[in-house]
Design a protein around this motif. Structure first.
Motif, mmCIF file in Angstrom:
data_model
loop_
_atom_site.group_PDB
_atom_site.id
_atom_site.type_symbol
_atom_site.label_atom_id
_atom_site.label_comp_id
_atom_site.label_asym_id
_atom_site.label_seq_id
_atom_site.Cartn_x
_atom_site.Cartn_y
_atom_site.Cartn_z
ATOM 1 N N TYR A 1 0.826 -1.205 0.000
ATOM 2 C CA TYR A 1 0.000 0.000 0.000
ATOM 3 C C TYR A 1 0.863 1.258 0.000
ATOM 4 O O TYR A 1 0.676 2.156 -0.837
ATOM 5 C CB TYR A 1 -0.921 0.004 1.220
ATOM 6 C CG TYR A 1 -1.758 1.260 1.325
ATOM 7 C CD1 TYR A 1 -2.973 1.359 0.659
ATOM 8 C CD2 TYR A 1 -1.331 2.359 2.068
ATOM 9 C CE1 TYR A 1 -3.742 2.512 0.726
ATOM 10 C CE2 TYR A 1 -2.083 3.517 2.149
ATOM 11 C CZ TYR A 1 -3.285 3.592 1.474
ATOM 12 O OH TYR A 1 -4.040 4.743 1.542
ATOM 13 N N TRP A 2 1.816 1.342 0.915
ATOM 14 C CA TRP A 2 2.613 2.565 1.051
ATOM 15 C C TRP A 2 3.661 2.711 -0.043
ATOM 16 O O TRP A 2 4.270 3.775 -0.188
ATOM 17 C CB TRP A 2 3.241 2.624 2.444
ATOM 18 C CG TRP A 2 2.194 2.804 3.500
ATOM 19 C CD1 TRP A 2 1.709 1.845 4.336
ATOM 20 C CD2 TRP A 2 1.455 3.993 3.783
ATOM 21 N NE1 TRP A 2 0.724 2.363 5.132
ATOM 22 C CE2 TRP A 2 0.546 3.683 4.820
ATOM 23 C CE3 TRP A 2 1.475 5.293 3.271
ATOM 24 C CZ2 TRP A 2 -0.328 4.631 5.344
ATOM 25 C CZ3 TRP A 2 0.606 6.225 3.793
ATOM 26 C CH2 TRP A 2 -0.286 5.901 4.820
ATOM 27 N N HIS A 3 3.863 1.661 -0.818
ATOM 28 C CA HIS A 3 4.718 1.755 -2.006
ATOM 29 C C HIS A 3 3.901 1.996 -3.265
ATOM 30 O O HIS A 3 4.423 1.894 -4.372
ATOM 31 C CB HIS A 3 5.551 0.476 -2.168
ATOM 32 C CG HIS A 3 6.600 0.314 -1.111
ATOM 33 N ND1 HIS A 3 7.378 -0.825 -0.997
ATOM 34 C CD2 HIS A 3 7.007 1.146 -0.119
ATOM 35 C CE1 HIS A 3 8.214 -0.685 0.021
ATOM 36 N NE2 HIS A 3 8.003 0.497 0.567
ATOM 37 N N GLY A 4 2.613 2.296 -3.108
ATOM 38 C CA GLY A 4 1.782 2.579 -4.269
ATOM 39 C C GLY A 4 1.501 1.376 -5.130
ATOM 40 O O GLY A 4 1.206 1.509 -6.324
ATOM 41 N N GLY A 5 1.589 0.170 -4.546
ATOM 42 C CA GLY A 5 1.234 -1.042 -5.270
ATOM 43 C C GLY A 5 2.309 -1.585 -6.191
ATOM 44 O O GLY A 5 2.040 -2.531 -6.945
ATOM 45 N N GLU A 6 3.512 -1.031 -6.144
ATOM 46 C CA GLU A 6 4.591 -1.488 -7.032
ATOM 47 C C GLU A 6 5.901 -1.605 -6.262
ATOM 48 O O GLU A 6 6.088 -0.918 -5.255
ATOM 49 C CB GLU A 6 4.788 -0.501 -8.187
ATOM 50 C CG GLU A 6 3.597 -0.348 -9.111
ATOM 51 C CD GLU A 6 3.895 0.621 -10.248
ATOM 52 O OE1 GLU A 6 5.080 0.957 -10.427
ATOM 53 O OE2 GLU A 6 2.952 1.034 -10.932
ATOM 54 N N PRO A 7 6.810 -2.467 -6.741
ATOM 55 C CA PRO A 7 8.158 -2.483 -6.156
ATOM 56 C C PRO A 7 8.821 -1.119 -6.372
ATOM 57 O O PRO A 7 8.666 -0.512 -7.433
ATOM 58 C CB PRO A 7 8.876 -3.593 -6.925
ATOM 59 C CG PRO A 7 7.786 -4.409 -7.536
ATOM 60 C CD PRO A 7 6.658 -3.479 -7.806
ATOM 61 N N ARG A 8 9.559 -0.657 -5.383
ATOM 62 C CA ARG A 8 10.173 0.668 -5.470
ATOM 63 C C ARG A 8 11.669 0.597 -5.191
ATOM 64 O O ARG A 8 12.156 -0.299 -4.508
ATOM 65 C CB ARG A 8 9.527 1.623 -4.457
ATOM 66 C CG ARG A 8 8.026 1.800 -4.644
ATOM 67 C CD ARG A 8 7.689 2.539 -5.920
ATOM 68 N NE ARG A 8 6.233 2.714 -6.056
ATOM 69 C CZ ARG A 8 5.653 3.348 -7.060
ATOM 70 N NH1 ARG A 8 6.395 3.880 -8.025
ATOM 71 N NH2 ARG A 8 4.340 3.445 -7.120
ATOM 72 N N GLU A 9 12.375 1.587 -5.706
ATOM 73 C CA GLU A 9 13.797 1.777 -5.416
ATOM 74 C C GLU A 9 13.955 3.093 -4.676
ATOM 75 O O GLU A 9 13.329 4.090 -5.033
ATOM 76 C CB GLU A 9 14.618 1.801 -6.705
ATOM 77 C CG GLU A 9 14.647 0.476 -7.460
ATOM 78 C CD GLU A 9 15.361 -0.610 -6.682
ATOM 79 O OE1 GLU A 9 16.282 -0.268 -5.891
ATOM 80 O OE2 GLU A 9 15.000 -1.788 -6.839
ATOM 81 N N GLY A 10 14.779 3.076 -3.646
ATOM 82 C CA GLY A 10 15.005 4.301 -2.897
ATOM 83 C C GLY A 10 15.494 3.987 -1.496
ATOM 84 O O GLY A 10 15.727 2.827 -1.135
ATOM 85 N N PRO A 11 15.666 5.009 -0.653
ATOM 86 C CA PRO A 11 16.205 4.804 0.693
ATOM 87 C C PRO A 11 15.240 4.040 1.594
ATOM 88 O O PRO A 11 14.023 4.191 1.496
ATOM 89 C CB PRO A 11 16.409 6.237 1.209
ATOM 90 C CG PRO A 11 15.482 7.070 0.400
ATOM 91 C CD PRO A 11 15.408 6.432 -0.945
ATOM 92 N N VAL A 12 15.799 3.214 2.460
ATOM 93 C CA VAL A 12 15.015 2.439 3.412
ATOM 94 C C VAL A 12 14.760 3.299 4.651
ATOM 95 O O VAL A 12 15.665 3.926 5.189
ATOM 96 C CB VAL A 12 15.752 1.144 3.803
ATOM 97 C CG1 VAL A 12 15.008 0.412 4.916
ATOM 98 C CG2 VAL A 12 15.907 0.241 2.590
ATOM 99 N N VAL A 13 13.502 3.326 5.090
ATOM 100 C CA VAL A 13 13.128 4.143 6.250
ATOM 101 C C VAL A 13 12.357 3.293 7.258
ATOM 102 O O VAL A 13 11.772 2.269 6.905
ATOM 103 C CB VAL A 13 12.269 5.353 5.829
ATOM 104 C CG1 VAL A 13 13.043 6.270 4.907
ATOM 105 C CG2 VAL A 13 10.977 4.893 5.162
#
Length: 281
Positions: free
Chosen positions: A203-215
């Motif tokens: 949900y918080w990734h907008g329904g797709e795998p994402r690249e970016g910093p881990v929080v």
């Protein structure tokens, strides 16, 4: 009338659906239906009208719902008083998100008035566990938001918050009135650690795998946007720092604020009832 049967009836009356009520009670639907039919026989009135569209309360059912809630609350208060006499009871509450939410403050006031002798311990949790430690047995009840994997838990929605995209104020998209997820395709996105609840993560990734910093925390999310120009999501009611903006997302379902628990003792049931009143006031 047994208290257990009244709890069954209240669950069906609140959900207006036997399947959802059975899931909430962690039981199968046939014994729930039999219990409600037996209750109707005991009181000598039809309480619920069943149809393909769902369930509706009859006037008799509406009357019983008010009485059943009062009886169940009195029974829970009696149990709490006994527990207090045996030694100070403790309730551990897991909280995720904005502790300054006015509804959370109303809930704290209401619970303190209802249970002045109960010691409430609060466990503030980060974004890697939306159940706030429920599954690990670290808390008795969680005040959190979804969606997340609800297996083995009872979850009651209190409110639904629209969600928007968090951007730097100088981002090329920041001047728009609203966005869609497609507008953010290809952008770097803050993301959660591996092993985080997959429903929550999706949900918080907008329904797709994402690249970016881990929080792991809200402030880390905001700092990732501020320092790296990444994209993230947050409820529209939250106010980011002045260097950031939140734009409504037209195609993302709201995030529900919920109260969740695993084992429903009297302190937990009272907390859930008071939470409904505080968040829907």
């Amino acid at each position: 009338m047994e208290l257990r049967t009244l709890r069954y009836f209240v669950a069906v009356a609140e959900e207006l659906h036997f399947g959802r009520a059975a899931a909430r009670l962690h039981m199968s639907q046939p014994p729930l239906s039999r219990a409600i039919k037996q209750l109707e026989t005991d009181v000598g009135a039809v309480l619920l009208l069943r149809s393909a569209a769902g369930v509706t309360l009859t006037p008799a059912g509406t009357a019983l719902l008010a009485e059943a809630r009062a009886l169940l609350e009195q029974a829970d208060q009696a149990r709490v008083r006994v527990a207090t006499a045996a030694g100070a009871p403790v309730l551990t509450v897991g909280i995720l998100g904005d502790g300054a939410d006015p509804a959370a403050n109303r809930l704290a006031d209401a619970y303190r008035r209802q249970h002045p002798d109960v010691e409430v311990r609060v466990r503030d949790t980060d974004l890697t566990d939306p159940t706030c430690g429920l599954r690990a047995g670290l808390v008795d009840v969680a005040l959190t938001r979804g969606p997340f994997d609800q297996t083995g838990l009872t979850v009651q929605e209190l409110r639904a918050d629209p969600v928007g995209a968090v951007l730097r104020a100088d981002d090329p998209l920041a001047g728009r009135d609203r966005l869609t997820l497609a507008d953010l395709a290809g952008r770097r996105w803050f993301r959660f650690p591996d092993g985080t609840d997959p429903v929550w993560q999706a949900y918080w990734h907008g329904g797709e795998p994402r690249e970016g910093p881990v929080v792991r925390a809200v402030q880390e999310c905001l700092q990732a946007v501020l320092w790296n120009g990444t994209v993230g999501l947050m409820p529209l009611g939250h106010r980011p720092p002045g260097e950031l903006v939140v734009l409504p997302l037209a195609d993302l379902a709201p995030s529900p604020v919920v109260v969740a628990w695993k084992d429903a003792g009297p302190l937990v049931r009272s907390f859930a009832r008071l939470a409904v009143g505080a968040y829907r006031a």
